[in-house]
Design a protein around this motif. Structure first.
Motif, mmCIF file in Angstrom:
data_model
loop_
_atom_site.group_PDB
_atom_site.id
_atom_site.type_symbol
_atom_site.label_atom_id
_atom_site.label_comp_id
_atom_site.label_asym_id
_atom_site.label_seq_id
_atom_site.Cartn_x
_atom_site.Cartn_y
_atom_site.Cartn_z
ATOM 1 N N ARG A 20 0.809 -1.219 0.000
ATOM 2 C CA ARG A 20 0.000 0.000 0.000
ATOM 3 C C ARG A 20 0.844 1.271 0.000
ATOM 4 O O ARG A 20 0.420 2.307 -0.509
ATOM 5 N N VAL A 60 -4.444 8.155 5.297
ATOM 6 C CA VAL A 60 -3.398 7.161 5.554
ATOM 7 C C VAL A 60 -3.668 6.453 6.883
ATOM 8 O O VAL A 60 -3.498 5.235 6.991
ATOM 9 N N GLU A 63 -6.061 3.813 6.283
ATOM 10 C CA GLU A 63 -5.400 2.683 5.620
ATOM 11 C C GLU A 63 -4.634 1.836 6.643
ATOM 12 O O GLU A 63 -4.664 0.611 6.594
ATOM 13 N N ALA A 66 -6.945 -0.241 8.518
ATOM 14 C CA ALA A 66 -7.387 -1.374 7.693
ATOM 15 C C ALA A 66 -6.339 -2.478 7.656
ATOM 16 O O ALA A 66 -6.676 -3.666 7.732
#
Length: 78
Positions: A20, A60, A63, A66
């Protein structure tokens, strides 16, 4: 820092993080034994993340949540 339940989860999260965020350095993987416990089964694993100079943006951070959540972990602030 991401806190993960075991080494496999931490390694999977590190791979996910690298996919990512290819422009960021790979996070350091650290075993964090729980207080008073010597058994490896009672250890959490940490991914120590180096924040960019301008800090993490809300997107971010989502993210990172996640990445940790996919491995039954969580994100902690330093």
């Amino acid at each position: 820092m991401l806190v993960l339940p075991d080494r496999d989860a931490a390694e999977d999260a590190r791979e996910d993080f690298a996919a990512r965020f290819p422009d960021l350095d790979d996070p350091e993987l650290v075993r964090d034994a729980l207080a008073g416990e010597d058994d490896a089964e009672d250890a959490q694993w940490l991914l120590v993340l180096e924040a960019p100079e301008d800090g993490w943006t809300p997107a971010v951070l989502a993210e990172l949540d996640a990445v940790a959540g996919a491995q039954n972990g969580w994100r902690e602030e330093d």
